[in-house]
Motif scaffolding. Structure first.
Motif, PDB file in Angstrom:
ATOM      1  N   GLN A   1       0.844  -1.191   0.000  1.00 29.43           N
ATOM      2  CA  GLN A   1       0.000   0.000   0.000  1.00 29.43           C
ATOM      3  C   GLN A   1       0.882   1.243   0.000  1.00 29.43           C
ATOM      4  N   VAL A   2       0.551   2.172  -0.859  1.00 37.40           N
ATOM      5  CA  VAL A   2       1.293   3.432  -0.938  1.00 37.40           C
ATOM      6  C   VAL A   2       0.303   4.576  -0.838  1.00 37.40           C
ATOM      7  N   GLN A   3       0.566   5.520   0.045  1.00 35.26           N
ATOM      8  CA  GLN A   3      -0.236   6.729   0.133  1.00 35.26           C
ATOM      9  C   GLN A   3       0.577   7.896  -0.385  1.00 35.26           C
ATOM     10  N   LEU A   4      -0.065   8.745  -1.178  1.00 33.39           N
ATOM     11  CA  LEU A   4       0.616   9.850  -1.843  1.00 33.39           C
ATOM     12  C   LEU A   4      -0.006  11.174  -1.432  1.00 33.39           C
ATOM     13  N   VAL A   5       0.838  12.145  -1.120  1.00 31.44           N
ATOM     14  CA  VAL A   5       0.364  13.473  -0.730  1.00 31.44           C
ATOM     15  C   VAL A   5       1.145  14.523  -1.508  1.00 31.44           C
ATOM     16  N   GLU A   6       0.416  15.292  -2.319  1.00 32.36           N
ATOM     17  CA  GLU A   6       1.048  16.355  -3.104  1.00 32.36           C
ATOM     18  C   GLU A   6       1.084  17.658  -2.325  1.00 32.36           C
ATOM     19  N   SER A   7       2.038  18.492  -2.659  1.00 32.42           N
ATOM     20  CA  SER A   7       2.138  19.829  -2.084  1.00 32.42           C
ATOM     21  C   SER A   7       2.875  20.727  -3.060  1.00 32.42           C
ATOM     22  N   GLY A  35       4.056   8.984 -11.774  1.00 31.23           N
ATOM     23  CA  GLY A  35       3.551   9.864 -12.811  1.00 31.23           C
ATOM     24  C   GLY A  35       2.934  11.118 -12.238  1.00 31.23           C
ATOM     25  N   TRP A  36       2.967  12.161 -13.033  1.00 34.93           N
ATOM     26  CA  TRP A  36       2.247  13.390 -12.718  1.00 34.93           C
ATOM     27  C   TRP A  36       1.152  13.572 -13.768  1.00 34.93           C
ATOM     28  N   PHE A  37      -0.037  13.874 -13.295  1.00 37.75           N
ATOM     29  CA  PHE A  37      -1.199  14.088 -14.152  1.00 37.75           C
ATOM     30  C   PHE A  37      -1.789  15.447 -13.807  1.00 37.75           C
ATOM     31  N   ARG A  38      -2.619  15.946 -14.705  1.00 39.15           N
ATOM     32  CA  ARG A  38      -3.355  17.167 -14.408  1.00 39.15           C
ATOM     33  C   ARG A  38      -4.736  17.095 -15.034  1.00 39.15           C
ATOM     34  N   GLN A  39      -5.652  17.805 -14.400  1.00 41.14           N
ATOM     35  CA  GLN A  39      -7.011  17.884 -14.925  1.00 41.14           C
ATOM     36  C   GLN A  39      -7.520  19.301 -14.736  1.00 41.14           C
ATOM     37  N   ALA A  40      -7.838  19.934 -15.849  1.00 38.65           N
ATOM     38  CA  ALA A  40      -8.399  21.274 -15.834  1.00 38.65           C
ATOM     39  C   ALA A  40      -9.917  21.164 -15.866  1.00 38.65           C
ATOM     40  N   PRO A  41     -10.625  22.186 -15.390  1.00 38.27           N
ATOM     41  CA  PRO A  41     -12.095  22.150 -15.397  1.00 38.27           C
ATOM     42  C   PRO A  41     -12.639  21.902 -16.799  1.00 38.27           C
ATOM     43  N   GLY A  42     -13.531  20.941 -16.907  1.00 38.36           N
ATOM     44  CA  GLY A  42     -14.153  20.646 -18.183  1.00 38.36           C
ATOM     45  C   GLY A  42     -13.301  19.848 -19.144  1.00 38.36           C
ATOM     46  N   LYS A  43     -12.121  19.437 -18.699  1.00 35.00           N
ATOM     47  CA  LYS A  43     -11.222  18.681 -19.571  1.00 35.00           C
ATOM     48  C   LYS A  43     -10.906  17.326 -18.967  1.00 35.00           C
ATOM     49  N   GLU A  44     -10.473  16.420 -19.817  1.00 37.42           N
ATOM     50  CA  GLU A  44     -10.077  15.100 -19.344  1.00 37.42           C
ATOM     51  C   GLU A  44      -8.712  15.175 -18.667  1.00 37.42           C
ATOM     52  N   VAL A  93      -5.669  20.968 -11.584  1.00 41.10           N
ATOM     53  CA  VAL A  93      -5.318  20.210 -10.388  1.00 41.10           C
ATOM     54  C   VAL A  93      -4.297  19.159 -10.808  1.00 41.10           C
ATOM     55  N   TYR A  94      -3.189  19.135 -10.120  1.00 40.33           N
ATOM     56  CA  TYR A  94      -2.111  18.208 -10.433  1.00 40.33           C
ATOM     57  C   TYR A  94      -2.099  17.067  -9.421  1.00 40.33           C
ATOM     58  N   HIS A  95      -2.048  15.844  -9.951  1.00 38.19           N
ATOM     59  CA  HIS A  95      -2.029  14.649  -9.126  1.00 38.19           C
ATOM     60  C   HIS A  95      -0.762  13.856  -9.419  1.00 38.19           C
ATOM     61  N   CYS A  96      -0.250  13.190  -8.401  1.00 37.35           N
ATOM     62  CA  CYS A  96       0.779  12.196  -8.659  1.00 37.35           C
ATOM     63  C   CYS A  96       0.163  10.809  -8.515  1.00 37.35           C
ATOM     64  N   ALA A  97       0.804   9.853  -9.149  1.00 33.78           N
ATOM     65  CA  ALA A  97       0.316   8.484  -9.137  1.00 33.78           C
ATOM     66  C   ALA A  97       1.496   7.531  -9.153  1.00 33.78           C
ATOM     67  N   ALA A  98       1.257   6.327  -8.667  1.00 33.02           N
ATOM     68  CA  ALA A  98       2.288   5.299  -8.619  1.00 33.02           C
ATOM     69  C   ALA A  98       1.759   4.024  -9.250  1.00 33.02           C
ATOM     70  N   GLY A  99       2.612   3.348  -9.984  1.00 34.73           N
ATOM     71  CA  GLY A  99       2.191   2.110 -10.613  1.00 34.73           C
ATOM     72  C   GLY A  99       3.369   1.331 -11.144  1.00 34.73           C
ATOM     73  N   PRO A 100       3.089   0.178 -11.741  1.00 36.31           N
ATOM     74  CA  PRO A 100       4.153  -0.697 -12.239  1.00 36.31           C
ATOM     75  C   PRO A 100       4.726  -0.286 -13.583  1.00 36.31           C
ATOM     76  N   GLY A 101       4.168   0.731 -14.188  1.00 32.58           N
ATOM     77  CA  GLY A 101       4.653   1.158 -15.497  1.00 32.58           C
ATOM     78  C   GLY A 101       3.582   0.986 -16.553  1.00 32.58           C
ATOM     79  N   GLY A 102       3.858   1.477 -17.735  1.00 32.77           N
ATOM     80  CA  GLY A 102       2.863   1.458 -18.799  1.00 32.77           C
ATOM     81  C   GLY A 102       1.730   2.383 -18.444  1.00 32.77           C
ATOM     82  N   SER A 103       0.514   1.950 -18.615  1.00 30.02           N
ATOM     83  CA  SER A 103      -0.645   2.787 -18.309  1.00 30.02           C
ATOM     84  C   SER A 103      -1.364   2.316 -17.051  1.00 30.02           C
ATOM     85  N   ASN A 104      -0.679   1.552 -16.223  1.00 30.70           N
ATOM     86  CA  ASN A 104      -1.283   1.041 -14.997  1.00 30.70           C
ATOM     87  C   ASN A 104      -0.872   1.901 -13.806  1.00 30.70           C
TER      88      ASN A 104
END
Length: 118
Positions: A1-7, A35-44, A93-104
């Protein structure tokens, strides 16, 4: 289990810089691609950049290449997103994520708001 907190998010003028941090709990942090992701209002949600567990492979979206830099410090269980030459279209809004690689992506942070004023 990994918990992620952005700042590190906030309000900045166009052309300015911000550095986001993503602190992870759990001893498995160093084995995950981050990974770093972002989501703007009204956008994917879109991926901004990713970094392999060793840091040996780093990929960027075309929209941020040359302006943003992803790095990680496995000793500190932290991944960073240095954002330079910010544009109003980087507002999201910027999110970080963790995974095994690829798109997972197994784990997600709650996100931090970045607002770039013109």
């Amino acid at each position: 289990q990994v918990q992620l907190v952005e700042s590190g998010g906030g309000l900045v003028q166009a052309g300015g810089s911000l550095r986001l941090s993503c602190a992870a709990s759990g001893r498995a942090f160093s084995i995950y691609t981050m990974g770093w992701f972002r989501q703007a209002p009204g956008k994917e949600r879109e991926i901004v950049g990713s970094i392999s567990w060793s840091g040996g492979r780093i990929d960027y979206a075309d929209s941020v290449a040359g302006r943003f830099t992803v790095s990680r410090d496995n000793a500190k269980n932290t991944v960073y997103l240095q954002m330079n030459s910010l544009k109003p279209e980087d507002t999201a809004v910027y999110h970080c994520a963790a995974g095994p690689g690829g798109s997972n992506w197994f784990y997600w942070g709650q996100g931090t708001q970045v607002t770039v004023s013109s």
